[in-house]
Structures are given as C-alpha cells and as structure tokens.
Design a protein around this motif. Structure first.
Motif: not given
Ligand SMILES: Nc1ncnc2c1ncn2[C@@H]1O[C@H](COP(=O)(O)OP(=O)(O)OP(=O)(O)O)[C@@H](O)[C@H]1O
Length: 266
Positions: A128-133, A137-138, A141-145, A171-176
């Motif tokens: 999706a081209g999300v920037k590295k930082d 973070a995401r 966040e989702y591994l913690r979830f 992984r499926a949640l990462a794109n919210e």
C-alpha cells in the motif's frame, strides 16, 4: 431488484455492510462441456458489526462464495457491494483500493516462510506504500493486539499453528480493514488452539468494530462466535438466521447433521 432498496436496512433493522445481489459463479470450460455452478443465484446481506458464519458440507460452495466478497472470484452474474460501493463495477485500480478495506485469513495461514513474523505483517503495508515509520508502528500495534509482539523476529516455522494464524490475523488487520473474511480459520487447529483463535477474532470484532464473515464446517465455531449464520447447500443459501443464546435451532442442527452424514457416505 435494485440493490438500493435493501442495501442498508435488513429484517433485523441493522445496517448492511456487505450485500450480494443474485450472485452466481461457475467453473469449467466456457465453450464446450458442462460448467459446474458453485454459487447459484445467492443474495445475502451481512450486517455491519456482525460475525456472520457460513456453514455447509464439503463442496457446498462456501469458500467460493466468500471469495466473491472481495472478488478473488469474480461472479459471472450479480452484484457485490461493500459499504455501499459496488465492487463488481470497479476497474482494477479502484478495486485494489477497495480491497484494502477487506482483510482475509485462510485455513493454512499463507505466511511467507522466509520472512520474519514482522516481515509478514508488513507485507500489505509495503504494497500500500505506507511509509517506514508508520509501517513499523502498525506492525507492532497489531502484533501486540494478537499477543505476539515477542515473536516479531521469529520465522513462521518456529511458531505453533495457533500462533501462525494469529500472525495472519495481524497481517490482515495491518491495513485497518472494515471487514475480515475468514476461510476455515480453525480447521487446521486442535480444539484448545481453536478456542484461542476464536477469542482473538471476537476481540477483533468487539474492540476494532470489524465485521467478520467466517466460513466453517464446525458447528461449535458458529455457536461460540457468530451472531448470525447462513446455511449453504449446492451453491445456494438455504436459510439465514441470528444465533440466539449461542446455539443453532434444533431443526437446522438436524438438517446440517444430515448434510454432513451424506458427505461422509459420498
Ligand atoms: N477454481 C476452481 N476451478 C474448478 N472448480 C472449482 C474451483 N474452485 C472450487 N471449485 C469446485 O467448486 C466446488 C465448491 O468448492 P468450495 O471450495 O467453494 O466448497 P466448500 O463448501 O468451501 O468446500 P470445503 O468445505 O470442502 O472447502 C467444489 O466441487 C470444487 O471442486
């Protein structure tokens, strides 16, 4: 019938997030020979915020139906709507965007073996081209979830089946996404691990308000997790009903047991 007439309100008075309108899908040669109709004129409305089970015997067409919801299988007939947008009308680029709002998990997890856990969760964000930082973070966040932050640097082969499925969920949640499609997510797991994964899915639904559609042939999965269920046979939805007090009505339970017995005899 036009979809506009039923898209947002269903018989329970809830809001419809996913609508299939007279959807059909067949396989086989187009020119010669018999085509096998696997999804046969299905209309189905999935309420926003629900956990909707699709149950049926082997070969009923459940996975194919699920895969029409994100157009992994493009129906020959009918329309698919998510959040009021018609997926079946979209061009490839628009469809790619829309699919980011639809996560999916599979029976055999589909993790990439030579990527770490965090590398796997990052895949959709890279695409999706999300920037590295933001990506880092995401991912965390989702591994913690899903309770696996401590496994970030491990590889899939070092994880149990339940842990692999939780990575796939992260992984499926990462794109919210708004919707999580689950294709037999616990069929490869033992009962104890199944319970853990079902708890994570419930948490996804309750904490993140993500609508879940889950294909299964396991009655306990439907009874423990789902708020509604559709029964499927030979490509058709036989009946859709809400789950009350965590159990299927006796007539539908008997119907399903008969289907499964027929399946064993074949
Ligand atoms: N890509 C394909 N090409 C040809 N036939 C297919 C394809 N995908 C599915 N089928 C056939 O469609 C039928 C329904 O398959 P599907 O996987 O949707 O059923 P299911 O209810 O999910 O079954 P199961 O519980 O065994 O996974 C099966 O007969 C299957 O062989």
């Amino acid at each position: 019938m036009s979809c506009a007439s039923f898209l947002y309100v269903n018989i329970e008075g809830g809001v419809g997030l996913i609508s299939l309108d007279h959807v059909s899908k067949s396989f086989g040669p187009k020119k010669h020979g018999e085509r096998l109709t696997v999804v046969d004129n299905v209309s189905l409305h999935i309420e926003q915020g629900s956990i909707h089970g699709i149950i049926g015997a082997s070969g009923a067409g459940k996975s194919t139906l699920l895969r029409t919801m994100n157009l992994l299988e493009r129906p020959e007939e009918g329309q698919v709507y998510i959040g009021g947008q018609e997926l079946t009308m979209m061009r490839e680029r628009e469809l790619r965007e829309a699919r980011r709002k639809i996560g999916m998990i599979f029976q055999h997890f589909n993790l990439i073996g030579n990527r770490t856990v965090e590398g796997n969760v990052a895949i959709p964000l890279e695409l999706a081209g999300v920037k590295k930082d933001e990506r880092i973070a995401r991912v965390h966040e989702y591994l913690r979830f899903v309770g696996l932050e401590d496994k970030a640097k491990q590889y899939p082969a070092q994880l149990s089946g339940g842990q692999k499925q939780r990575v796939a969920i992260a992984r499926a949640l990462a794109n919210e996404p708004q919707v999580l499609l689950c294709d037999e997510p616990t069929s490869a797991l033992d009962p104890k691990t199944t319970s853990g994964v079902l708890e994570v899915l419930r948490h996804v639904n309750e904490a993140l308000k993500i609508t879940i559609v889950i294909v299964t042939h396991e009655v306990p999965v439907v009874e423990r997790l789902c708020t509604a269920v559709s029964f499927m046979d030979s490509g058709r939805i036989v009946r859709t009903l809400p789950i009350r007090e965590g159990s299927l009505p006796p007539d539908m339970l008997a119907w399903y047991e008969e289907q499964e017995a027929g399946d064993d005899e074949r």
